[in-house]
Design a protein around this motif. Sequence first.
Motif, PDB file in Angstrom:
ATOM      1  N   LYS A  13      71.686  51.974  87.535  1.00 55.51           N
ATOM      2  CA  LYS A  13      71.360  51.809  86.129  1.00 55.51           C
ATOM      3  C   LYS A  13      72.547  51.209  85.386  1.00 55.51           C
ATOM      4  O   LYS A  13      73.668  51.685  85.514  1.00 55.51           O
ATOM      5  N   VAL A  14      72.296  50.149  84.626  1.00 54.67           N
ATOM      6  CA  VAL A  14      73.315  49.526  83.781  1.00 54.67           C
ATOM      7  C   VAL A  14      72.740  49.389  82.373  1.00 54.67           C
ATOM      8  O   VAL A  14      71.534  49.501  82.181  1.00 54.67           O
ATOM      9  N   THR A  15      73.601  49.150  81.411  1.00 55.83           N
ATOM     10  CA  THR A  15      73.136  48.827  80.064  1.00 55.83           C
ATOM     11  C   THR A  15      73.443  47.355  79.814  1.00 55.83           C
ATOM     12  O   THR A  15      74.386  46.798  80.387  1.00 55.83           O
ATOM     13  N   ALA A  16      72.635  46.732  78.978  1.00 56.05           N
ATOM     14  CA  ALA A  16      72.821  45.305  78.711  1.00 56.05           C
ATOM     15  C   ALA A  16      72.230  44.948  77.350  1.00 56.05           C
ATOM     16  O   ALA A  16      71.317  45.609  76.863  1.00 56.05           O
ATOM     17  N   TYR A  17      72.780  43.913  76.761  1.00 51.98           N
ATOM     18  CA  TYR A  17      72.201  43.342  75.547  1.00 51.98           C
ATOM     19  C   TYR A  17      72.324  41.834  75.629  1.00 51.98           C
ATOM     20  O   TYR A  17      73.189  41.300  76.313  1.00 51.98           O
ATOM     21  N   GLN A  18      71.427  41.150  74.929  1.00 56.46           N
ATOM     22  CA  GLN A  18      71.453  39.690  74.908  1.00 56.46           C
ATOM     23  C   GLN A  18      72.216  39.256  73.668  1.00 56.46           C
ATOM     24  O   GLN A  18      71.891  39.662  72.550  1.00 56.46           O
ATOM     25  N   THR A  19      73.237  38.440  73.870  1.00 58.94           N
ATOM     26  CA  THR A  19      74.104  38.060  72.765  1.00 58.94           C
ATOM     27  C   THR A  19      73.473  36.967  71.898  1.00 58.94           C
ATOM     28  O   THR A  19      72.760  36.097  72.399  1.00 58.94           O
ATOM     29  N   GLU A  20      73.745  37.043  70.609  1.00 60.19           N
ATOM     30  CA  GLU A  20      73.239  36.069  69.643  1.00 60.19           C
ATOM     31  C   GLU A  20      74.337  35.117  69.183  1.00 60.19           C
ATOM     32  O   GLU A  20      74.112  34.297  68.308  1.00 60.19           O
ATOM     33  N   LYS A  21      75.525  35.276  69.752  1.00 60.70           N
ATOM     34  CA  LYS A  21      76.652  34.407  69.403  1.00 60.70           C
ATOM     35  C   LYS A  21      77.535  34.254  70.634  1.00 60.70           C
ATOM     36  O   LYS A  21      77.427  35.007  71.594  1.00 60.70           O
ATOM     37  N   VAL A  22      78.410  33.281  70.618  1.00 59.84           N
ATOM     38  CA  VAL A  22      79.365  33.112  71.714  1.00 59.84           C
ATOM     39  C   VAL A  22      80.331  34.289  71.680  1.00 59.84           C
ATOM     40  O   VAL A  22      80.837  34.648  70.609  1.00 59.84           O
ATOM     41  N   GLU A  23      80.535  34.904  72.833  1.00 55.18           N
ATOM     42  CA  GLU A  23      81.472  36.024  72.929  1.00 55.18           C
ATOM     43  C   GLU A  23      82.392  35.791  74.112  1.00 55.18           C
ATOM     44  O   GLU A  23      82.004  35.180  75.101  1.00 55.18           O
ATOM     45  N   TYR A  24      83.594  36.293  74.001  1.00 56.67           N
ATOM     46  CA  TYR A  24      84.542  36.272  75.104  1.00 56.67           C
ATOM     47  C   TYR A  24      84.686  37.701  75.592  1.00 56.67           C
ATOM     48  O   TYR A  24      85.038  38.593  74.827  1.00 56.67           O
ATOM     49  N   ILE A  25      84.392  37.913  76.859  1.00 59.66           N
ATOM     50  CA  ILE A  25      84.328  39.246  77.449  1.00 59.66           C
ATOM     51  C   ILE A  25      85.490  39.425  78.414  1.00 59.66           C
ATOM     52  O   ILE A  25      85.721  38.575  79.280  1.00 59.66           O
ATOM     53  N   GLU A  26      86.185  40.539  78.287  1.00 63.99           N
ATOM     54  CA  GLU A  26      87.227  40.878  79.268  1.00 63.99           C
ATOM     55  C   GLU A  26      86.546  41.496  80.482  1.00 63.99           C
ATOM     56  O   GLU A  26      85.890  42.526  80.363  1.00 63.99           O
ATOM     57  N   LEU A  28      86.682  42.160  85.012  1.00 61.68           N
ATOM     58  CA  LEU A  28      87.627  42.449  86.090  1.00 61.68           C
ATOM     59  C   LEU A  28      88.280  41.175  86.619  1.00 61.68           C
ATOM     60  O   LEU A  28      89.357  41.217  87.213  1.00 61.68           O
ATOM     61  N   GLU A  29      87.617  40.030  86.414  1.00 62.74           N
ATOM     62  CA  GLU A  29      88.152  38.742  86.874  1.00 62.74           C
ATOM     63  C   GLU A  29      88.896  37.984  85.787  1.00 62.74           C
ATOM     64  O   GLU A  29      89.314  36.857  85.993  1.00 62.74           O
ATOM     65  N   GLY A  30      89.030  38.577  84.604  1.00 62.65           N
ATOM     66  CA  GLY A  30      89.693  37.900  83.494  1.00 62.65           C
ATOM     67  C   GLY A  30      88.717  37.675  82.352  1.00 62.65           C
ATOM     68  O   GLY A  30      87.613  38.212  82.341  1.00 62.65           O
ATOM     69  N   THR A  31      89.102  36.857  81.399  1.00 62.32           N
ATOM     70  CA  THR A  31      88.258  36.586  80.238  1.00 62.32           C
ATOM     71  C   THR A  31      87.169  35.588  80.613  1.00 62.32           C
ATOM     72  O   THR A  31      87.451  34.544  81.190  1.00 62.32           O
ATOM     73  N   MET A  32      85.918  35.935  80.283  1.00 61.60           N
ATOM     74  CA  MET A  32      84.785  35.054  80.554  1.00 61.60           C
ATOM     75  C   MET A  32      84.033  34.806  79.262  1.00 61.60           C
ATOM     76  O   MET A  32      83.978  35.669  78.385  1.00 61.60           O
ATOM     77  N   ARG A  33      83.456  33.623  79.152  1.00 65.08           N
ATOM     78  CA  ARG A  33      82.683  33.245  77.970  1.00 65.08           C
ATOM     79  C   ARG A  33      81.212  33.578  78.193  1.00 65.08           C
ATOM     80  O   ARG A  33      80.638  33.239  79.224  1.00 65.08           O
ATOM     81  N   ALA A  34      80.610  34.205  77.192  1.00 67.85           N
ATOM     82  CA  ALA A  34      79.169  34.454  77.182  1.00 67.85           C
ATOM     83  C   ALA A  34      78.565  33.579  76.095  1.00 67.85           C
ATOM     84  O   ALA A  34      78.967  33.652  74.929  1.00 67.85           O
ATOM     85  N   ASP A  35      77.639  32.724  76.467  1.00 69.32           N
ATOM     86  CA  ASP A  35      76.983  31.836  75.507  1.00 69.32           C
ATOM     87  C   ASP A  35      75.788  32.532  74.860  1.00 69.32           C
ATOM     88  O   ASP A  35      75.307  33.559  75.349  1.00 69.32           O
ATOM     89  N   GLU A  47      82.796  48.529  83.353  1.00 73.03           N
ATOM     90  CA  GLU A  47      83.157  47.111  83.395  1.00 73.03           C
ATOM     91  C   GLU A  47      82.071  46.285  82.708  1.00 73.03           C
ATOM     92  O   GLU A  47      80.901  46.632  82.758  1.00 73.03           O
ATOM     93  N   ARG A  48      82.474  45.217  82.056  1.00 73.33           N
ATOM     94  CA  ARG A  48      81.532  44.336  81.347  1.00 73.33           C
ATOM     95  C   ARG A  48      81.598  42.946  81.931  1.00 73.33           C
ATOM     96  O   ARG A  48      82.663  42.488  82.341  1.00 73.33           O
ATOM     97  N   TYR A  49      80.454  42.272  81.942  1.00 77.88           N
ATOM     98  CA  TYR A  49      80.416  40.904  82.438  1.00 77.88           C
ATOM     99  C   TYR A  49      79.169  40.197  81.904  1.00 77.88           C
ATOM    100  O   TYR A  49      78.141  40.826  81.690  1.00 77.88           O
TER     101      TYR A  49
END
Length: 64
Positions: A13-26, A28-35, A47-49
């Motif tokens: 089980k995980v939690t998730a949401y769909q982003t409505e804006k560009v976000e930068y997520i920290e 385990l592999e470093g900073t990633m962009r979410a469109d 952990e978030r991804y």
Amino acid sequence: MSKPKQFIKKPIKVTAYQTEKVEYIETLEGTMRADVGDWIVTGINGERYPVKPDIFEKTYQALD
């Protein structure tokens, strides 16, 4: 080397949401962009991804 075997991912089980804006997520592999439209998943250890919508649809199923 031993013979390869097949495995199936355990249902976790995980939690998730769909982003409505560009976000930068920290992650385990470093900073990633979410469109816009990407899913931000929080795993069992906090952990978030980001996950693209097509991959999310193939990988996750809603419990509600």
